[in-house]
Design a protein around this motif. Structure first.
Motif, PDB file in Angstrom:
ATOM      1  N   THR A   1     -11.334  -2.432   6.792  1.00  0.00           N
ATOM      2  CA  THR A   1      -9.996  -1.756   6.810  1.00  0.00           C
ATOM      3  C   THR A   1      -9.980  -0.912   5.551  1.00  0.00           C
ATOM      4  O   THR A   1     -10.451  -1.290   4.602  1.00  0.00           O
TER       5      THR A   1
ATOM      6  N   LYS B   1      -1.840   5.908   6.487  1.00  0.00           N
ATOM      7  CA  LYS B   1      -2.659   5.961   7.633  1.00  0.00           C
ATOM      8  C   LYS B   1      -3.599   4.763   7.478  1.00  0.00           C
ATOM      9  O   LYS B   1      -3.992   4.410   6.365  1.00  0.00           O
ATOM     10  N   ILE B   2      -4.223   4.254   8.627  1.00  0.00           N
ATOM     11  CA  ILE B   2      -5.278   3.064   8.391  1.00  0.00           C
ATOM     12  C   ILE B   2      -6.659   3.664   9.158  1.00  0.00           C
ATOM     13  O   ILE B   2      -6.414   4.148  10.252  1.00  0.00           O
TER      14      ILE B   2
ATOM     15  N   ASN C   1      -0.378   2.936  13.140  1.00  0.00           N
ATOM     16  CA  ASN C   1      -0.713   3.794  11.765  1.00  0.00           C
ATOM     17  C   ASN C   1      -2.184   3.804  11.754  1.00  0.00           C
ATOM     18  O   ASN C   1      -2.948   4.406  10.988  1.00  0.00           O
ATOM     19  N   LEU C   2      -2.901   3.175  12.699  1.00  0.00           N
ATOM     20  CA  LEU C   2      -4.495   3.109  12.605  1.00  0.00           C
ATOM     21  C   LEU C   2      -4.788   4.291  13.539  1.00  0.00           C
ATOM     22  O   LEU C   2      -4.623   4.581  14.825  1.00  0.00           O
TER      23      LEU C   2
ATOM     24  N   SER D   1      -8.352  -2.014   0.945  1.00  0.00           N
ATOM     25  CA  SER D   1      -8.169  -2.172   2.499  1.00  0.00           C
ATOM     26  C   SER D   1      -6.533  -2.230   2.945  1.00  0.00           C
ATOM     27  O   SER D   1      -5.719  -1.752   2.043  1.00  0.00           O
ATOM     28  N   ALA D   2      -6.142  -2.248   4.123  1.00  0.00           N
ATOM     29  CA  ALA D   2      -5.017  -2.491   4.597  1.00  0.00           C
ATOM     30  C   ALA D   2      -4.551  -3.920   4.136  1.00  0.00           C
ATOM     31  O   ALA D   2      -5.217  -4.621   3.492  1.00  0.00           O
TER      32      ALA D   2
ATOM     33  N   ARG E   1       0.697  -1.226   0.049  1.00  0.00           N
ATOM     34  CA  ARG E   1      -0.056   0.000  -0.036  1.00  0.00           C
ATOM     35  C   ARG E   1       0.781   1.321   0.020  1.00  0.00           C
ATOM     36  O   ARG E   1       0.324   2.374   0.099  1.00  0.00           O
TER      37      ARG E   1
ATOM     38  N   ARG F   1      -4.889  -6.826   7.806  1.00  0.00           N
ATOM     39  CA  ARG F   1      -6.237  -7.138   8.256  1.00  0.00           C
ATOM     40  C   ARG F   1      -6.210  -8.281   9.177  1.00  0.00           C
ATOM     41  O   ARG F   1      -7.098  -8.213  10.052  1.00  0.00           O
TER      42      ARG F   1
ATOM     43  N   GLN G   1      -7.305   1.890   3.712  1.00  0.00           N
ATOM     44  CA  GLN G   1      -5.674   2.251   3.405  1.00  0.00           C
ATOM     45  C   GLN G   1      -5.947   3.849   3.078  1.00  0.00           C
ATOM     46  O   GLN G   1      -6.347   4.208   1.836  1.00  0.00           O
TER      47      GLN G   1
ATOM     48  N   VAL H   1     -10.403   1.632  10.492  1.00  0.00           N
ATOM     49  CA  VAL H   1     -10.968   0.359  10.451  1.00  0.00           C
ATOM     50  C   VAL H   1     -12.462   0.607  11.071  1.00  0.00           C
ATOM     51  O   VAL H   1     -12.854   1.549  11.785  1.00  0.00           O
TER      52      VAL H   1
END
Length: 310
Positions: free
Chosen positions: A249, A255-256, A290-291, A222-223, A155, A228, A251, A258
């Motif tokens: 999730t 950063k992420i 990073n979430l 997504s991540a 990603r 995930r 991306q 959820v």
């Protein structure tokens, strides 16, 4: 070292290497009249511009969220990565093919072959240093994956672009070296023209692969599969969670976000349920730095009815 700092170092490695390489190739192309060398020089100058665009994107991605962009600007780096892919195709690839075709139609002798081959060897060393920096930056994320699998699943668009550029550059240098060597051995400038065309086709192929992957990021991914799985496992292991109903999730650059829908264990009151969700979210964000955004919805966990057949 954070993913962002690793990407930044890789971009600066590539920019420094390509700047020196571009100047050396341009001087060699001027004195030799080599079409393959000119194609390589243009490729390196285009790469320098590409790395500047990536730096612009990485800087813009740091902007704070606004009411119009409540989740920040992390995905802006995908736009600039797409621009790099397009420029790699148009400036690098198309021009190299065009110049090669022109050289086939109007062949001219190539001069100063030995200095040119020396320049290419120096360029190989510098490009190797740049590629080594990119591979080092992606090593933690890549793990035991093959380079191709990492390319399909990463990603980090800026690392994807830099790695693709460096691999294309090394392969292009090899093609240009072979083309010049054959020209010198045979005295036939057609090999040099064919080398220019081959370099252009290579750049167009890499550009297509890069833009295809970045397009997927722009349209929303997504991540990574590993992230995930790790997030899902972490949420499911929390004592307040009975089972996960759904987990998605997103991306957003580096950063992420959820979104979780879960059946919680029985709570004494609504306040206790809210407090339990808050605690799960706090632990989740602490475990995954990073979430940056989590959206947690309690659910009864009842089976959903199947949609009626048409």
């Amino acid at each position: 070292m954070s993913k962002n700092s690793g990407s930044l170092k890789a971009v600066f490695y590539a920019l420094g290497a390509n700047g020196g390489i571009a100047l050396a190739k341009a001087v060699a192309a001027f004195f030799t009249g080599s079409g393959a060398m000119l194609a390589e020089a243009l490729h390196s100058f285009a790469d320098c511009g590409n790395q500047v665009l990536l730096l612009v994107g990485m800087q813009q991605a740091k902007k704070l969220p606004t009411p119009d962009h409540p989740m920040g600007y992390g995905r802006v780096v995908y736009f600039w990565s797409m621009m790099v892919g397009v420029l790699l195709f148009s400036i690098g690839g198309l021009f190299s093919v065009w110049h090669g075709v022109q050289s086939l139609q109007h062949p001219e002798p190539v001069k100063y072959l030995l200095p040119s081959l020396g320049v290419l060897l120096v360029a190989v060393v510098l490009e190797g240093i740049s590629l080594r920096g990119a591979l080092k930056a992606l090593a933690v994320e890549r793990g035991e994956k093959s380079l191709w699998r990492w390319f399909r699943e990463t990603r980090q668009s800026e690392l994807l672009v830099i790695t693709g550029e460096d691999i294309a550059a090394l392969a292009g240098l090899a093609l240009a070296f072979v083309a010049l060597a054959l020209t010198g051995l045979t005295g036939n400038p057609v090999f040099d023209a064919l080398g220019s065309i081959a370099v252009g086709l290579l750049l167009m192929g890499v550009s297509f692969a890069v833009t295809t992957e970045v397009k997927s990021l722009i349209t929303g991914e997504s991540a990574s599969p590993e992230m995930r799985s790790a997030i899902t496992e972490f949420v499911a292991s929390q004592p307040e969670v009975e089972r996960i109903v759904n987990l998605i999730t997103f991306q957003l650059g580096d950063k992420i976000a959820v979104a979780v829908k879960a059946k919680m264990v029985p709570m004494a009151s609504a306040d206790a349920l809210v407090s339990a969700i808050d605690e799960v979210e706090e632990r989740l964000q602490a475990h995954f730095p990073n979430l940056h955004w989590s959206f947690f919805e309690p659910d009864a966990g009842k089976p959903r009815p199947e949609p009626a057949a048409l």
